[in-house]
Scaffold this active site. Structure first.
Site, PDB file in Angstrom:
ATOM      1  N   ASP A  66      -5.239   1.465   4.162  1.00 23.74           N
ATOM      2  CA  ASP A  66      -4.559   2.144   5.264  1.00 23.74           C
ATOM      3  C   ASP A  66      -5.470   3.124   5.992  1.00 23.74           C
ATOM      4  OD1 ASP A  66      -4.708   3.865   3.090  1.00 23.74           O
ATOM      5  OD2 ASP A  66      -2.557   3.936   2.747  1.00 23.74           O
ATOM      6  N   ASP A 135       7.105   9.290  -3.788  1.00 23.99           N
ATOM      7  CA  ASP A 135       8.362   8.623  -3.409  1.00 23.99           C
ATOM      8  C   ASP A 135       8.292   7.112  -3.644  1.00 23.99           C
ATOM      9  OD1 ASP A 135       6.609   7.880  -1.437  1.00 23.99           O
ATOM     10  OD2 ASP A 135       7.805   8.626   0.241  1.00 23.99           O
ATOM     11  N   HIS A 137       5.780   5.070  -2.689  1.00 19.21           N
ATOM     12  CA  HIS A 137       5.090   4.243  -1.689  1.00 19.21           C
ATOM     13  C   HIS A 137       3.768   3.716  -2.224  1.00 19.21           C
ATOM     14  CE1 HIS A 137       3.131   8.141  -0.207  1.00 19.21           C
ATOM     15  NE2 HIS A 137       2.089   7.341  -0.250  1.00 19.21           N
ATOM     16  N   GLU A 142       6.306   3.209   3.158  1.00 18.08           N
ATOM     17  CA  GLU A 142       7.294   4.188   2.724  1.00 18.08           C
ATOM     18  C   GLU A 142       8.608   3.484   2.373  1.00 18.08           C
ATOM     19  OE1 GLU A 142       6.438   7.159   2.215  1.00 18.08           O
ATOM     20  OE2 GLU A 142       5.129   7.967   3.773  1.00 18.08           O
TER      21      GLU A 142
HETATM   22  C1  GLP Z   1      -1.630   8.423   0.162  1.00 20.56           C
HETATM   23  C2  GLP Z   1      -2.262   7.034   0.250  1.00 20.56           C
HETATM   24  C3  GLP Z   1      -1.785   6.148  -0.875  1.00 20.56           C
HETATM   25  C4  GLP Z   1      -1.926   6.893  -2.201  1.00 20.56           C
HETATM   26  C5  GLP Z   1      -1.085   8.136  -2.193  1.00 20.56           C
HETATM   27  C6  GLP Z   1      -1.169   8.932  -3.495  1.00 20.56           C
HETATM   28  O1  GLP Z   1      -0.360   8.442   0.701  1.00 20.56           O
HETATM   29  N1  GLP Z   1      -1.989   6.366   1.502  1.00 20.56           N
HETATM   30  O2  GLP Z   1      -2.541   4.942  -0.879  1.00 20.56           O
HETATM   31  O3  GLP Z   1      -1.543   6.050  -3.248  1.00 20.56           O
HETATM   32  O4  GLP Z   1      -1.554   8.959  -1.135  1.00 20.56           O
HETATM   33  O5  GLP Z   1      -2.247   9.824  -3.449  1.00 20.56           O
HETATM   34  P1  GLP Z   1      -2.928  10.455  -4.734  1.00 20.56           P
HETATM   35  O6  GLP Z   1      -3.642   9.318  -5.400  1.00 20.56           O
HETATM   36  O7  GLP Z   1      -3.875  11.471  -4.206  1.00 20.56           O
HETATM   37  O8  GLP Z   1      -1.846  11.005  -5.553  1.00 20.56           O
END
Ligand code: GLP
Length: 240
Positions: A66, A135, A137, A142
Site C-alpha cells: 500500500d 481493527d 485490517h 479497512e
Molecule cells: C498500517 C499498514 C499495515 C500494517 C498496520 C500495522 O496500517 N498499512 O500494512 O499492518 O499499519 O502496523 P504495525 O505493524 O506498525 O503495527
C-alpha cells in the site's frame, strides 16, 4: 487451517520468516516477495540482512501492499521512502524491481489497474508478508472491504490515522486516503505470512483466526487461503 507458530520474541519471528524467504530465493528463478510496511515486518528485514550474503538476489522482485495517496514520494513517511530505507537499501535490492503502489493524484485513476497488471506480469506473489491493524485490517483494507477487491483507493479510518499519527508531526498531517492491494489481490499470493506482536494485536488476531469470516474483520479473509502461516509472540496469541 492456518499454521500458527508462537515464538519467544520478535527476532525469533524474523529469523523464521527470513529463512523461508531465503529458501524461495534459492529455489525460484524469479522470486516475488510481497512486502509490508509498519513496525511488524522490521524483524524479518533485519534477519534477512544477516542471511542474504552469498545468495543471488539480482532477480528478486517485490511488491508493497500500500501507499498513501497524495503524499510526496520523497516524504520520509511515504511507503516508497519507508521501503527504500528499510528494505531496498539495507538488503541491497534492485530498486527497479521493487514496486510500491503509485499514490500520485494525477495518475490515481489507473494506478490500481497498473499495479495489478505489474503483479500479474511478474507471475504473482510467492510469499506475502502481512501485519495486522488493531481493527483487523491488512494492507489498508479497512473493515467493510470486499473479499474480491483489487488494488484501489480507500479512505483511512480515524483509528488507523490515529495509529499512524506517530509517524507524522500531527494527526492533521496523516493522509486521508491510500491506495492498497485488495483482499482479492492478497488472496492470490501463493503463501501468506501474517505476523503480530504485543497485546494490542491480540483481539484482532483472535478475530482474524477464530472469528467468523467477515468483511468486518478484513484479516479473517486469510481463513479462506490454502497456505497461511501466522507467527505470533505470546502476547499477540493471548486471546486465541
Ligand atoms: C498500517 C499498514 C499495515 C500494517 C498496520 C500495522 O496500517 N498499512 O500494512 O499492518 O499499519 O502496523 P504495525 O505493524 O506498525 O503495527
Amino acid at each position: 487451517m492456518a499454521e500458527v507458530v508462537i515464538v519467544e520474541n520478535k527476532s525469533a519471528a524474523g529469523a523464521l520468516v527470513a529463512d523461508e524467504i531465503v529458501r524461495l530465493i534459492d529455489t525460484l528463478a524469479e522470486p516475488v516477495l510481497g512486502l509490508a510496511t509498519g513496525s511488524t515486518p522490521l524483524p524479518v528485514y533485519e534477519a534477512l540482512r544477516e542471511r542474504l550474503a552469498g545468495h543471488d538476489i539480482a532477480h528478486l522482485r517485490g511488491f508493497a501492499l500500500d501507499e498513501y495517496v497524495g503524499i510526496d514520494p520523497a516524504h520520509p513517511e511515504s511507503y516508497r521512502s519507508v521501503i527504500m530505507r528499510e528494505v531496498i537499501e539495507p538488503l541491497g535490492l534492485d530498486p527497479e524491481l521493487i514496486r510500491v503502489p503509485n499514490g500520485a493524484v494525477e495518475t490515481i485513476e489507473h494506478a490500481g489497474a497498473d499495479y495489478e497488471q505489474a503483479i500479474a506480469e511478474a507471475g504473482g506473489v510467492d510469499l506475502q508478508i502481512l501485519g495486522i491493524g488493531t481493527d483487523g485490517h491488512i494492507g489498508f483494507n479497512e473493515p467493510g472491504s470486499s473479499f474480491a477487491s483489487s488494488t484501489r483507493v480507500k479512505t483511512l479510518t480515524e483509528q488507523t490515522r490515529k495509529d499512524n499519527a506517530r509517524f507524522f508531526d500531527s494527526i492533521d498531517d496523516v493522509p486521508r486516503h491510500c491506495i492498497t492491494q485488495g483482499l482479492g489481490t492478497i488472496q492470490r499470493a501463493r503463501h501468506l505470512v501474517l505476523l503480530a506482536f504485543g497485546e494490542g494485536k491480540a483481539r484482532a488476531v483472535a478475530a482474524a483466526l477464530e472469528g467468523p469470516v467477515s468483511a468486518l474483520v478484513p484479516a479473517s479473509s486469510i481463513q479462506l487461503h490454502p497456505h497461511v502461516t501466522v507467527v505470533l509472540d505470546e502476547a499477540a496469541a493471548s486471546e486465541l
